[in-house]
Design an enzyme around this catalytic site. Structure first.
Site, mmCIF file in Angstrom:
data_model
loop_
_atom_site.group_PDB
_atom_site.id
_atom_site.type_symbol
_atom_site.label_atom_id
_atom_site.label_comp_id
_atom_site.label_asym_id
_atom_site.label_seq_id
_atom_site.Cartn_x
_atom_site.Cartn_y
_atom_site.Cartn_z
ATOM 1 N N SER A 145 0.862 -1.185 0.000
ATOM 2 C CA SER A 145 0.000 0.000 0.000
ATOM 3 C C SER A 145 0.897 1.233 0.000
ATOM 4 O O SER A 145 1.660 1.440 0.945
ATOM 5 C CB SER A 145 -0.885 -0.031 1.256
ATOM 6 O OG SER A 145 -1.569 1.191 1.412
ATOM 7 N N LYS B 94 -1.192 -1.060 -4.398
ATOM 8 C CA LYS B 94 -2.313 -0.194 -4.018
ATOM 9 C C LYS B 94 -1.789 1.216 -3.855
ATOM 10 O O LYS B 94 -0.766 1.422 -3.208
ATOM 11 C CB LYS B 94 -2.936 -0.714 -2.718
ATOM 12 C CG LYS B 94 -3.821 0.267 -1.970
ATOM 13 C CD LYS B 94 -4.622 -0.454 -0.900
ATOM 14 C CE LYS B 94 -4.699 0.348 0.386
ATOM 15 N NZ LYS B 94 -5.422 -0.375 1.453
ATOM 16 N N GLY C 223 -4.427 -3.849 6.362
ATOM 17 C CA GLY C 223 -3.494 -3.636 7.469
ATOM 18 C C GLY C 223 -3.538 -2.222 7.995
ATOM 19 O O GLY C 223 -4.181 -1.336 7.422
ATOM 20 N N LYS D 191 -10.079 -6.475 7.832
ATOM 21 C CA LYS D 191 -9.035 -5.912 8.687
ATOM 22 C C LYS D 191 -9.349 -6.362 10.105
ATOM 23 O O LYS D 191 -10.405 -6.038 10.643
ATOM 24 C CB LYS D 191 -9.067 -4.388 8.554
ATOM 25 C CG LYS D 191 -7.778 -3.683 8.824
ATOM 26 C CD LYS D 191 -7.882 -2.186 8.584
ATOM 27 C CE LYS D 191 -7.426 -1.776 7.185
ATOM 28 N NZ LYS D 191 -7.374 -0.315 7.004
ATOM 29 N N LYS E 112 -2.757 5.105 -2.600
ATOM 30 C CA LYS E 112 -3.684 6.012 -1.932
ATOM 31 C C LYS E 112 -3.998 7.145 -2.908
ATOM 32 O O LYS E 112 -3.092 7.629 -3.620
ATOM 33 C CB LYS E 112 -3.042 6.584 -0.668
ATOM 34 C CG LYS E 112 -2.781 5.542 0.401
ATOM 35 C CD LYS E 112 -4.077 5.118 1.074
ATOM 36 C CE LYS E 112 -3.822 4.152 2.212
ATOM 37 N NZ LYS E 112 -5.061 3.695 2.843
ATOM 38 N N ASP F 149 -7.011 3.361 -3.170
ATOM 39 C CA ASP F 149 -7.721 3.473 -1.884
ATOM 40 C C ASP F 149 -7.939 4.954 -1.588
ATOM 41 O O ASP F 149 -6.984 5.710 -1.431
ATOM 42 C CB ASP F 149 -6.889 2.820 -0.770
ATOM 43 C CG ASP F 149 -7.618 2.787 0.572
ATOM 44 O OD1 ASP F 149 -8.753 3.318 0.656
ATOM 45 O OD2 ASP F 149 -7.056 2.234 1.537
ATOM 46 N N GLU G 116 -11.060 1.171 -3.451
ATOM 47 C CA GLU G 116 -11.377 0.923 -2.040
ATOM 48 C C GLU G 116 -11.962 2.169 -1.398
ATOM 49 O O GLU G 116 -11.400 3.258 -1.511
ATOM 50 C CB GLU G 116 -10.078 0.498 -1.330
ATOM 51 C CG GLU G 116 -10.251 0.102 0.131
ATOM 52 C CD GLU G 116 -8.918 -0.346 0.757
ATOM 53 O OE1 GLU G 116 -7.942 -0.595 0.017
ATOM 54 O OE2 GLU G 116 -8.864 -0.442 1.995
ATOM 55 N N ASP H 49 -13.806 -0.853 3.099
ATOM 56 C CA ASP H 49 -12.887 -0.981 4.237
ATOM 57 C C ASP H 49 -13.581 -0.342 5.448
ATOM 58 O O ASP H 49 -14.255 -1.036 6.228
ATOM 59 C CB ASP H 49 -11.557 -0.281 3.877
ATOM 60 C CG ASP H 49 -10.555 -0.205 5.020
ATOM 61 O OD1 ASP H 49 -10.870 -0.647 6.132
ATOM 62 O OD2 ASP H 49 -9.429 0.319 4.819
HETATM 63 O O1 OSB Z 1 -7.036 2.369 4.492
HETATM 64 O O2 OSB Z 1 -6.118 0.473 4.330
HETATM 65 C C1 OSB Z 1 -6.119 1.613 4.800
HETATM 66 C C2 OSB Z 1 -2.911 2.265 6.812
HETATM 67 C C3 OSB Z 1 -3.432 2.984 7.863
HETATM 68 C C4 OSB Z 1 -4.773 3.276 7.882
HETATM 69 C C5 OSB Z 1 -5.614 2.837 6.855
HETATM 70 C C6 OSB Z 1 -5.113 2.087 5.810
HETATM 71 C C7 OSB Z 1 -3.731 1.837 5.778
HETATM 72 C C8 OSB Z 1 -3.063 1.140 4.682
HETATM 73 C C9 OSB Z 1 -1.715 0.517 4.968
HETATM 74 O O3 OSB Z 1 -3.501 1.090 3.563
HETATM 75 C C10 OSB Z 1 -1.755 -0.951 4.951
HETATM 76 C C11 OSB Z 1 -0.491 -1.549 5.532
HETATM 77 O O4 OSB Z 1 0.535 -1.566 4.840
HETATM 78 O O5 OSB Z 1 -0.518 -1.984 6.709
HETATM 79 MG MG MG Z 2 -8.296 1.256 3.177
#
Ligand code: OSB
Ligand code: MG
Length: 383
Positions: A138, A164, A296, A268, A166, A191, A219, A244
């Site tokens: 991510s 992924k 995560g 999650k 952001k 995401d 997402e 999510d």
């Molecule tokens: O939206 O999935 C999410 C990290 C912190 C808060 C929200 C998210 C995330 C990640 C990181 O996408 C996922 C990871 O590498 O643990």
């Molecule tokens: Mg997410």
């Protein structure tokens, strides 16, 4: 085998991120997670991790709210009670509403204690079947398009199976198009962490434009508490929506699937309040042929090990966000370190419990606050 906790210790541990991480709402450069050590009356121990963020931008819980709920409610409910299975332990705090991140931390500690003292791998106890799990990465929002290309190149080269990115308004199509152009075949998704709204015509046209990018999914594009608008949006998009933030319980998952608000669910463990509820969502999705993957929260090794275990269940058919911990941290707090090799992490089938051991020395070296809670003497001696 029965367990009765004689003490629970909380360690607030701070780890710096190798690289600052930016989402649609904010940037962070370190994380404070609560590590939980539970000991039963025989001295057997289990570890859990509460992965709450320091701020309430992903969800309403924070490190401090979780500390409060653990200290003043969850742990006092559990201490001294006899339980045979983690689900029985979790029933002691069923009167507590919400606060799923806090609950997940303590529940993971109970699962670790339960499986470790039974000599069973956690993945086995949960019904896992996979020898290895497929790992995605991510990536945070970068200040420039060149910056994101550099990051994607790095993790594609390491063999990660899915990228992924952001995104947020104004930091979306140009970034995604540049990556898709350079890697036409990479498994790619975005995401949004709830940054878009159907009330905004620009947002809607951006979301429609995603359909040209061959994304695996988008997402959580819309509000965390809105599965109605997600259903309206999904009806207009070819790209599957994955939820999510909207899914806190198996009931939320069922309603979202009934309404066709999404076609994929991010499981999650923290957001769902523990491994058992995560498994219930997995089971529901498996019955309905809905693919799932494991999300995560940049977990330290203890929480990451729980994510690896749940990801070994057969319905986790898509690569998750569970990368090696060296993707986020220079030094983690478990042994052996959790690593991905060409985009796969081995499930520790030969080791009991979480399969990765908390290193107390490194935890203490990074600990910024510590608390010991003990059962009443009279309760302990009754064990
Ligand atoms: O939206 O999935 C999410 C990290 C912190 C808060 C929200 C998210 C995330 C990640 C990181 O996408 C996922 C990871 O590498 O643990
Ligand atoms: Mg997410």
């Amino acid at each position: 085998m029965s367990h009765q906790l004689r003490s629970v210790e909380l360690y607030l541990v701070r780890l710096p991120l190798i690289r600052p991480f930016t989402t649609s709402s904010h940037t962070k450069d370190h994380l404070d997670h609560i590590l939980i050590r539970a000991q039963d009356a025989t001295g057997a121990e289990g570890w859990g991790e509460c992965a709450s963020a320091a701020d309430p931008y992903y969800c309403s819980e924070t490190t401090e709210s979780s500390w409060h709920i653990l200290r003043d409610f969850l742990i006092p409910h559990l201490l001294g009670v006899t339980w045979d299975h983690p689900d029985e332990a979790a029933r002691t705090w069923q009167a507590v509403r919400g606060n799923n991140f806090a609950k997940a931390g303590l529940e993971i500690a109970c699962w670790d204690l339960y499986t470790r003292s039974g000599g069973e791998a956690l993945a086995h106890a949960l019904g896992g079947t996979r020898k290895e799990i497929h790992s995605g990465v991510s990536l945070g929002i970068e200040p420039t398009v060149e910056g994101i290309l550099e990051q994607v190149a790095r993790f594609v080269d390491q063999g990660y199976r899915r990228i992924k990115m952001k995104i947020g308004p104004g930091r979306d199509l140009a970034y995604l198009r540049a990556v898709r152009e350079r890697w036409p075949d990479v498994l790619l998704m975005a995401d949004a962490n709830s940054a878009y709204s159907l009330d905004n015509p620009d947002h809607l046209s951006t979301l429609r434009a995603l359909d040209d990018l061959n994304l695996m999914m988008i997402e959580q594009p819309l509000a965390d508490d809105d599965i109605i608008d997600h259903a309206r949006l999904q009806a207009e998009l070819a790209t599957p929506i994955c939820l999510d933030e909207s899914i806190h319980t198996v009931h939320d998952a069922r309603k979202a699937l009934d309404l066709q608000s999404c076609r994929i669910i991010n499981i999650k463990v923290s957001r769902l309040g523990g491994l058992s509820e995560a498994r219930r969502v997995h089971d529901l999705c498996q019955r309905r042929d809905v693919p799932v993957w494991c999300g995560g929260m940049h977990e330290f090794g203890v929480g990451r090990a729980a994510n690896v275990a749940i990801s070994s269940l057969p319905g986790f058919t898509l690569p998750g966000d569970i990368s090696g911990s060296d993707r986020a941290y220079r030094e983690d707090i478990v042994d052996p370190p959790i690593r991905a090799h060409r985009g796969a992490i081995d499930v520790p089938w030969e080791r009991p419990g979480l399969g990765f051991d908390a290193n107390l020395e490194r935890i203490q070296a990074r600990c910024v606050r510590q608390l010991l809670l003990e059962a009443e003497r009279s309760t302990v001696s009754a064990a």
